[in-house]
Design an enzyme around this catalytic site. Structure first.
Site, PDB file in Angstrom:
ATOM      1  N   GLU A  64       0.756  -1.427  -0.179  1.00 17.82           N
ATOM      2  CA  GLU A  64      -0.087   0.221  -0.086  1.00 17.82           C
ATOM      3  C   GLU A  64       0.918   1.237   0.137  1.00 17.82           C
ATOM      4  O   GLU A  64       0.894   2.059   1.094  1.00 17.82           O
ATOM      5  CB  GLU A  64      -0.816  -0.098   1.303  1.00 17.82           C
ATOM      6  N   GLU A 122      -5.035  -8.626   1.637  1.00 16.39           N
ATOM      7  CA  GLU A 122      -5.508  -7.961   2.597  1.00 16.39           C
ATOM      8  C   GLU A 122      -7.085  -7.750   2.365  1.00 16.39           C
ATOM      9  O   GLU A 122      -7.538  -7.267   1.386  1.00 16.39           O
ATOM     10  CB  GLU A 122      -5.116  -6.684   3.253  1.00 16.39           C
TER      11      GLU A 122
HETATM   12  C1  FCB Z   1      -4.186  -1.622   5.639  1.00 18.52           C
HETATM   13  C2  FCB Z   1      -2.518  -2.188   6.195  1.00 18.52           C
HETATM   14  C3  FCB Z   1      -2.586  -3.045   7.312  1.00 18.52           C
HETATM   15  C4  FCB Z   1      -3.547  -2.658   8.387  1.00 18.52           C
HETATM   16  C5  FCB Z   1      -4.904  -3.044   7.960  1.00 18.52           C
HETATM   17  C6  FCB Z   1      -5.962  -2.797   8.676  1.00 18.52           C
HETATM   18  O1  FCB Z   1      -4.370  -0.619   5.064  1.00 18.52           O
HETATM   19  O2  FCB Z   1      -2.107  -2.367   5.035  1.00 18.52           O
HETATM   20  O3  FCB Z   1      -1.144  -3.008   7.978  1.00 18.52           O
HETATM   21  O4  FCB Z   1      -3.444  -1.557   8.917  1.00 18.52           O
HETATM   22  O5  FCB Z   1      -4.970  -1.736   6.752  1.00 18.52           O
END
Ligand code: FCB
Length: 482
Positions: A201, A386
């Site tokens: 990210e 994620e």
């Molecule tokens: C994402 C991040 C991770 C965590 C999640 C909830 O944006 O990559 O580290 O903070 O959110």
């Protein structure tokens, strides 16, 4: 006006002023469940959980680790919501075997973790710290011994402070340092660690760390946007080249926070759409385009003046073995003339289901970003690297009977199945996250885990979602309720 988590994750957030004033809601997205024809995932589907070093490891001075930008940031009063820090976190540096047991115990076949750059190169450059590499070598061995495939992220926001002192990502040299670090990791671990995610990210790190100042390194300087964005893209390209040069048997990719940007309607709809397109370019296309097309979107022309050099876009454009997609919620956007970027967060559509952060729970956004990548970027192999949700906001105890999480996961996994049916080559899904951990500026107030942790003993306590995810990973069949 908003709780901190809203500002980050809803991101609309390039400028936050006035986002809460009554505005016409956003277009699109009514109720957003996807209905795949089949609820069966393929046999070889990758099921995992994702974590990050700074959020979990603790042991910040063990075995020669140097400080990162987050070590510095977490100590500045007022930066972390509950005044906490990550000096212990989930104690995973010491308790990594417990984590591996928990992962294997859930029947998962993959684990996405990140490597702490400043454990390997304590100041970000110079001599390699063998003791730091030893730790990850033990972790990789422990995973492989249980049949869990390691996926390592190289940069999950914890830049060595030594590099920040030299300008961090605003300094072009940092790009080469990332490649050197990648080389050090693969030289030691590449015989067993085959899956690499270069950046996590980068949009969040750029905007929240350098423009809004809500994340480390805590800078509030919109003028850094071009340099920071480009040097991360350049570093990513150089790091991919370094890995490829070292070995030919690796799967190399990177992870992006892709968010559909949805404009508010109403009388200013036309202008809101411009703002939304601007955010889309900065947030999504500034990362997708340099990697897949060797180009930048129009909105970056001005910020990149004096930054982009001849030949750079040949380096940013690399063949990847997969793209990692992180998805939590869409961004709702409106024009705000009082904000320097002219972009502000808008309210989600009326009646939309919201999570504890006030974000729209919208699986259709995941379907949308996966399909966009398929259509516009040559249908690469993808992983959802994620996806997940937090317990209802607050610093209370973890909710062990977390049916809201089960429902969130089920609905998003329906979107994954539907995306696969639409032709997206999605090969796996990593839930965020294994254990409630240090959630950046929100400290421990935000809990995303399939397990909780008893602070005093460090004991891991599985939640209902852990058992649910285990049943799914073992059967490959997505239940239709709850
Ligand atoms: C994402 C991040 C991770 C965590 C999640 C909830 O944006 O990559 O580290 O903070 O959110």
């Amino acid at each position: 006006m908003e709780r901190p988590g809203v500002s980050r994750r809803a991101l609309g957030a390039l400028a936050l002023s006035g986002a809460a004033v009554g505005l016409s809601g956003c277009e699109g997205a009514g109720d957003t469940d996807l209905n795949p024809k089949s609820r069966q995932f393929p046999k070889d589907f990758v099921w995992g959980v994702a974590t990050a070093a700074f959020q979990t490891e603790g042991s910040q001075t063990a075995d020669g680790r140097g400080p990162s930008v987050w070590d510095v940031f977490e100590k500045v009063p007022g930066r972390i919501k509950d005044g906490s820090d990550a000096t212990v976190a989930t104690d995973s540096y010491r308790r990594f075997q417990d984590d591996v047991d928990l992962i294997a115990g859930a029947g998962l076949n993959a684990y996405r973790f990140s490597i702490s750059w400043s454990r390997i190169l304590p100041t970000g450059e110079g001599p390699v710290n063998a003791a730091g590499l030893d730790h990850y070598s033990r972790l990789v061995d422990a995973l492989l011994a249980k049949g869990v495939t390691p996926y390592a992220t190289l940069f999950h926001w914890d830049l060595p402070q030594g590099l920040q002192a030299k300008g961090g990502w605003a300094n072009r040299d940092t790009a080469q340092r990332l490649a050197d670090y990648a080389g050090a990791v693969v030289a030691r671990l590449g015989d067993r660690l085959k899956n690499y995610i270069i950046l996590n990210e980068a949009a969040v790190h750029t905007v929240f760390g350098h423009v809004l100042g809500e994340h480390a390194p805590g800078l509030k300087d919109a003028a850094l946007l071009g340099a920071v964005t480009h040097h991360m893209n350049l570093g990513q390209g150089l790091a991919i080249q370094a890995l490829r040069a070292a070995r030919s048997d690796l799967a190399v990719g990177t992870t992006m926070a892709l968010q559909p940007c949805r404009p508010a309607g109403g009388p200013l709809a036309f202008w809101n759409r411009l703002a939304s397109d601007g955010l889309d370019q900065i947030w999504n296309l500034s990362w997708l385009d340099p990697l897949f097309k060797g180009a930048y979107p129009k909105a970056m022309e001005e910020p990149l003046k004096g930054v982009l050099r001849d030949g750079d876009l040949k380096i940013t454009r690399q063949a990847v073995d997969f793209l990692g997609v992180n998805y939590y919620a869409p961004a709702y956007v409106r024009l705000d003339l009082s904000a320097p970027s002219r972009i502000a967060a808008a309210p989600a559509p009326g009646g939309a289901e919201q999570d504890a952060f006030g974000r729209h729970v919208d699986p259709s956004g995941l379907f949308e970003v996966l399909n966009r990548v398929r259509r516009e970027y040559g249908a690469p192999k993808m992983f959802v690297t994620e996806n997940g949700c937090s317990d209802p906001f607050g610093s209370g105890p973890a909710i062990l009977d977390d049916t809201f999480r089960i429902k969130y996961l089920r609905r998003h996994l329906q979107a994954v199945l539907a995306a696969r049916e639409a032709g997206c080559d999605v090969r796996g899904y990593f839930e965020w996250t294994l254990i409630d951990n240090f959630e950046w500026d929100l400290g421990y107030t935000s809990k995303f885990g399939l397990s909780a942790m008893e602070a005093a003993s460090g004991r891991r306590i599985p939640k209902a979602s852990y058992a649910w995810f285990k049943a799914l990973a073992e059967s490959g069949v997505l239940p239709s309720a709850p």
